[in-house]
Design a protein around this motif. Structure first.
Motif, mmCIF file in Angstrom:
data_model
loop_
_atom_site.group_PDB
_atom_site.id
_atom_site.type_symbol
_atom_site.label_atom_id
_atom_site.label_comp_id
_atom_site.label_asym_id
_atom_site.label_seq_id
_atom_site.Cartn_x
_atom_site.Cartn_y
_atom_site.Cartn_z
ATOM 1 N N GLY A 1 13.546 -0.789 -5.454
ATOM 2 C CA GLY A 1 12.945 -2.051 -5.862
ATOM 3 C C GLY A 1 12.431 -1.945 -7.286
ATOM 4 N N ILE A 2 11.470 -2.782 -7.621
ATOM 5 C CA ILE A 2 10.953 -2.848 -8.990
ATOM 6 C C ILE A 2 9.711 -1.978 -9.111
ATOM 7 C CG2 ILE A 2 10.028 -4.344 -10.789
ATOM 8 C CD1 ILE A 2 11.659 -6.639 -9.536
ATOM 9 N N PHE A 3 9.786 -0.961 -9.955
ATOM 10 C CA PHE A 3 8.652 -0.074 -10.212
ATOM 11 C C PHE A 3 7.731 -0.656 -11.276
ATOM 12 C CE2 PHE A 3 11.818 2.589 -8.333
ATOM 13 C CZ PHE A 3 11.164 3.636 -7.712
ATOM 14 N N ARG A 4 8.316 -1.238 -12.312
ATOM 15 C CA ARG A 4 7.527 -1.680 -13.479
ATOM 16 C C ARG A 4 8.121 -2.966 -14.030
ATOM 17 N NH1 ARG A 4 3.939 0.223 -17.408
ATOM 18 N NH2 ARG A 4 4.483 -0.065 -19.590
ATOM 19 N N ASP B 1 0.844 -1.195 0.000
ATOM 20 C CA ASP B 1 0.000 0.000 0.000
ATOM 21 C C ASP B 1 0.877 1.243 0.000
ATOM 22 O OD1 ASP B 1 -2.439 -1.317 -0.028
ATOM 23 O OD2 ASP B 1 -2.492 -1.503 2.157
ATOM 24 N N VAL B 2 0.645 2.122 -0.975
ATOM 25 C CA VAL B 2 1.458 3.325 -1.157
ATOM 26 C C VAL B 2 0.563 4.548 -1.057
ATOM 27 C CG1 VAL B 2 2.993 4.572 -2.713
ATOM 28 C CG2 VAL B 2 3.032 2.072 -2.681
ATOM 29 N N THR B 3 1.020 5.564 -0.333
ATOM 30 C CA THR B 3 0.282 6.819 -0.230
ATOM 31 C C THR B 3 1.130 7.958 -0.765
ATOM 32 O OG1 THR B 3 -0.940 6.068 1.721
ATOM 33 C CG2 THR B 3 -0.856 8.442 1.318
ATOM 34 N N VAL B 4 0.603 8.670 -1.740
ATOM 35 C CA VAL B 4 1.241 9.872 -2.283
ATOM 36 C C VAL B 4 0.206 10.984 -2.235
ATOM 37 C CG1 VAL B 4 2.358 10.948 -4.265
ATOM 38 C CG2 VAL B 4 2.768 8.533 -3.779
ATOM 39 N N GLY B 5 0.459 11.995 -1.411
ATOM 40 C CA GLY B 5 -0.524 13.056 -1.249
ATOM 41 C C GLY B 5 -1.776 12.520 -0.597
ATOM 42 N N ASP B 6 -2.926 12.726 -1.231
ATOM 43 C CA ASP B 6 -4.192 12.255 -0.670
ATOM 44 C C ASP B 6 -4.661 10.956 -1.318
ATOM 45 O OD1 ASP B 6 -4.738 13.249 -3.159
ATOM 46 O OD2 ASP B 6 -6.397 14.555 -2.538
ATOM 47 N N ARG B 7 -3.758 10.318 -2.073
ATOM 48 C CA ARG B 7 -4.106 9.064 -2.757
ATOM 49 C C ARG B 7 -3.382 7.890 -2.130
ATOM 50 N NH1 ARG B 7 -2.340 8.182 -7.811
ATOM 51 N NH2 ARG B 7 -3.779 6.448 -7.916
ATOM 52 N N THR B 8 -4.084 6.776 -2.017
ATOM 53 C CA THR B 8 -3.489 5.523 -1.564
ATOM 54 C C THR B 8 -3.857 4.431 -2.562
ATOM 55 O OG1 THR B 8 -3.610 6.151 0.780
ATOM 56 C CG2 THR B 8 -3.382 3.811 0.279
ATOM 57 N N TRP B 9 -2.875 3.654 -2.965
ATOM 58 C CA TRP B 9 -3.146 2.546 -3.878
ATOM 59 C C TRP B 9 -2.197 1.404 -3.590
ATOM 60 C CZ3 TRP B 9 -0.365 6.820 -5.408
ATOM 61 C CH2 TRP B 9 0.898 6.590 -5.946
ATOM 62 N N ARG B 10 -2.458 0.292 -4.211
ATOM 63 C CA ARG B 10 -1.648 -0.900 -4.036
ATOM 64 C C ARG B 10 -0.655 -0.990 -5.194
ATOM 65 N NH1 ARG B 10 -4.888 -5.654 -1.159
ATOM 66 N NH2 ARG B 10 -4.590 -4.356 0.674
ATOM 67 N N HIS B 11 0.638 -1.124 -4.850
ATOM 68 C CA HIS B 11 1.668 -1.138 -5.888
ATOM 69 C C HIS B 11 1.549 -2.395 -6.753
ATOM 70 C CE1 HIS B 11 5.311 -0.722 -8.094
ATOM 71 N NE2 HIS B 11 5.961 -1.670 -7.440
ATOM 72 N N ASP B 12 1.471 -2.174 -8.068
ATOM 73 C CA ASP B 12 1.387 -3.272 -9.029
ATOM 74 C C ASP B 12 2.383 -3.018 -10.156
ATOM 75 O OD1 ASP B 12 0.756 -5.331 -10.703
ATOM 76 O OD2 ASP B 12 -1.234 -4.590 -11.249
ATOM 77 N N PRO B 13 3.561 -3.629 -10.092
ATOM 78 C CA PRO B 13 4.555 -3.402 -11.143
ATOM 79 C C PRO B 13 4.140 -3.956 -12.497
ATOM 80 C CG PRO B 13 5.294 -5.131 -9.652
ATOM 81 C CD PRO B 13 4.062 -4.546 -9.042
ATOM 82 N N THR B 14 3.126 -4.824 -12.515
ATOM 83 C CA THR B 14 2.686 -5.415 -13.781
ATOM 84 C C THR B 14 1.579 -4.610 -14.456
ATOM 85 O OG1 THR B 14 1.016 -6.826 -12.727
ATOM 86 C CG2 THR B 14 3.255 -7.701 -12.884
ATOM 87 N N ALA B 15 1.167 -3.496 -13.847
ATOM 88 C CA ALA B 15 0.116 -2.665 -14.446
ATOM 89 C C ALA B 15 0.611 -2.067 -15.764
ATOM 90 C CB ALA B 15 -0.289 -1.561 -13.488
ATOM 91 N N VAL B 16 -0.184 -2.206 -16.818
ATOM 92 C CA VAL B 16 0.213 -1.704 -18.133
ATOM 93 C C VAL B 16 0.252 -0.176 -18.136
ATOM 94 C CG1 VAL B 16 -0.404 -1.626 -20.573
ATOM 95 C CG2 VAL B 16 -0.684 -3.754 -19.281
ATOM 96 N N ASP B 17 -0.708 0.458 -17.490
ATOM 97 C CA ASP B 17 -0.718 1.913 -17.371
ATOM 98 C C ASP B 17 0.321 2.321 -16.320
ATOM 99 O OD1 ASP B 17 -1.178 4.602 -16.880
ATOM 100 O OD2 ASP B 17 -3.365 4.414 -16.869
ATOM 101 N N PRO B 18 1.359 3.090 -16.712
ATOM 102 C CA PRO B 18 2.425 3.408 -15.770
ATOM 103 C C PRO B 18 2.148 4.602 -14.862
ATOM 104 C CG PRO B 18 2.974 4.309 -17.916
ATOM 105 C CD PRO B 18 1.638 3.598 -18.072
ATOM 106 N N SER B 19 0.908 5.106 -14.838
ATOM 107 C CA SER B 19 0.617 6.341 -14.104
ATOM 108 C C SER B 19 0.956 6.225 -12.617
ATOM 109 C CB SER B 19 -0.853 6.717 -14.278
ATOM 110 O OG SER B 19 -1.169 6.925 -15.632
ATOM 111 N N ASP B 20 0.493 5.159 -11.969
ATOM 112 C CA ASP B 20 0.781 4.990 -10.542
ATOM 113 C C ASP B 20 2.269 4.736 -10.310
ATOM 114 O OD1 ASP B 20 -1.836 5.405 -9.836
ATOM 115 O OD2 ASP B 20 -2.338 3.273 -9.681
ATOM 116 N N GLN B 21 2.893 3.995 -11.203
ATOM 117 C CA GLN B 21 4.330 3.732 -11.073
ATOM 118 C C GLN B 21 5.118 5.039 -11.190
ATOM 119 O OE1 GLN B 21 4.496 1.137 -14.407
ATOM 120 N NE2 GLN B 21 3.353 -0.498 -13.404
ATOM 121 N N PHE B 22 4.675 5.906 -12.084
ATOM 122 C CA PHE B 22 5.334 7.206 -12.245
ATOM 123 C C PHE B 22 5.152 8.065 -10.988
ATOM 124 C CE2 PHE B 22 5.637 11.644 -13.519
ATOM 125 C CZ PHE B 22 6.799 11.652 -14.287
ATOM 126 N N ALA B 23 3.930 8.081 -10.456
ATOM 127 C CA ALA B 23 3.685 8.850 -9.233
ATOM 128 C C ALA B 23 4.573 8.354 -8.095
ATOM 129 C CB ALA B 23 2.212 8.744 -8.843
#
Length: 328
Positions: A282-285, A249-271
């Motif tokens: 570690g592994i971002f993507r 679980d990752v929190t950046v600002g007011d957003r919290t999400w679950r880290h998924d390096p296999t996500a095709v959309d890199p938006s969360d990985q970039f954030a």
């Protein structure tokens, strides 16, 4: 006695390896050249980790090639008992691309620094990443030009006082991980030279990846930028480092999400890559996509097959035309 080769699938291609061979160790990948870096340089730790890790690939040394550009890190090929090329400033990714396209039997690695890769070599780096060439790229980041004696680099922090910025740098630095994610590299990771276990695990994942893999390695330059990453070393660094794992679980600002390096959309990985406190390692993507060299070879094979078929059709047409042919 020479064993028959067998095909061994690895991230960088289908490698030819002997079906039986003596177990290898780090010594088998250590050349007879004197290692010439400054005492305390982070390059020593990375070299030792790579030499110890390469036997785990199960490849013959002649099926591994390291390509470097210019800089302290670019001496790497001299110190490894594999094939290698000490190439020209910033062009290692371009040369490595040619090798990967023409030789699918090779595991191709690029060793570069923050100056070599992100200044004169920036163009070549981002295109190798977006094309998804089968390369494992190790980017040594010490936030300084070491070989040319201490000028600021593309990753030096704003306000950095160096020989070329005596009153402080006014440049805004690159974030190599953000840059790689922006180019949509299929594997992006970050590690630290002093954390041998973490470094080795990231290298293993990068080597197993099929496609362009970029690993940023934080390392120290004790002469021109000593202590650049001291706050990320040792037990006291636990509060400063965020160790990435799938499902974290990752929190950046007011957003919290679950880290998924296999996500095709890199938006969360970039954030995630924009975090500075704590610093993610570690592994971002880690995603799958068609590779440039595989598709280039398929195009060549298709063109050859089409040309052969056309030639055979023309010959068949001539033979069926009713003419008499004499073979001489």
């Amino acid at each position: 006695m020479t064993a028959e080769p067998s095909l061994h699938p690895l991230g960088s291609g289908l490698e030819l390896v002997p079906t039986s061979h003596e177990p290898q160790s780090g010594k088998d990948y250590t050349s007879d050249q004197e290692v010439r870096w400054c005492p305390g340089c982070g390059d020593y730790a990375v070299l030792k980790a790579v030499q110890s890790f390469l036997p785990d690939l199960g490849l013959r040394r002649e099926n591994i090639v390291f390509v470097s550009g210019i800089g302290c890190s670019s001496r790497f090929p001299y110190y490894l008992d594999t094939f290698g090329m000490h190439s020209i400033h910033g062009r290692a990714p371009a040369i490595a691309t040619g090798i990967a396209v023409s030789r699918p039997d090779l595991s191709v690695w690029v060793v570069t620094g923050d100056g070599d890769a992100l200044s004169i070599g920036g163009n070549h780096l981002i295109h190798a990443l977006r094309r998804n060439v089968n390369l494992t790229i190790l980017l040594f980041n010490n936030r300084i030009y070491g070989l040319t004696k201490g000028q600021y680099s593309p990753t030096s922090e704003a306000g950095k006082v160096t020989k070329s910025t005596p009153v402080g740098s006014i440049d805004h630095p690159f974030n190599p991980v953000s840059l790689a994610l922006g180019a949509e590299a299929t594997f992006v990771a970050r590690t630290i030279d002093s954390d041998r276990r973490h470094l080795t695990s990231v290298l293993a994942a990068a080597a197993a990846h099929r496609g362009a893999a970029l690993v940023e390695i934080y390392q120290n330059c004790p002469i021109f930028n000593d202590g650049a990453f001291d706050d990320l070393r040792g037990p006291a660094s636990d509060d400063r480092i965020l160790r990435l794992e799938p499902g974290l679980d990752v929190t950046v600002g007011d957003r919290t999400w679950r880290h998924d390096p296999t996500a095709v959309d890199p938006s969360d990985q970039f954030a995630l890559s924009r975090l500075e406190d704590p610093v993610p390692v570690g592994i971002f993507r880690q995603v799958e996509r068609a590779t440039y060299d595989d598709e280039a070879r398929e195009q060549v094979a298709s063109a050859v097959a089409a040309s052969t078929a056309t030639r055979e059709e023309r010959l068949a047409g001539l033979l069926n035309a009713g003419d008499t042919w004499t073979v001489v």
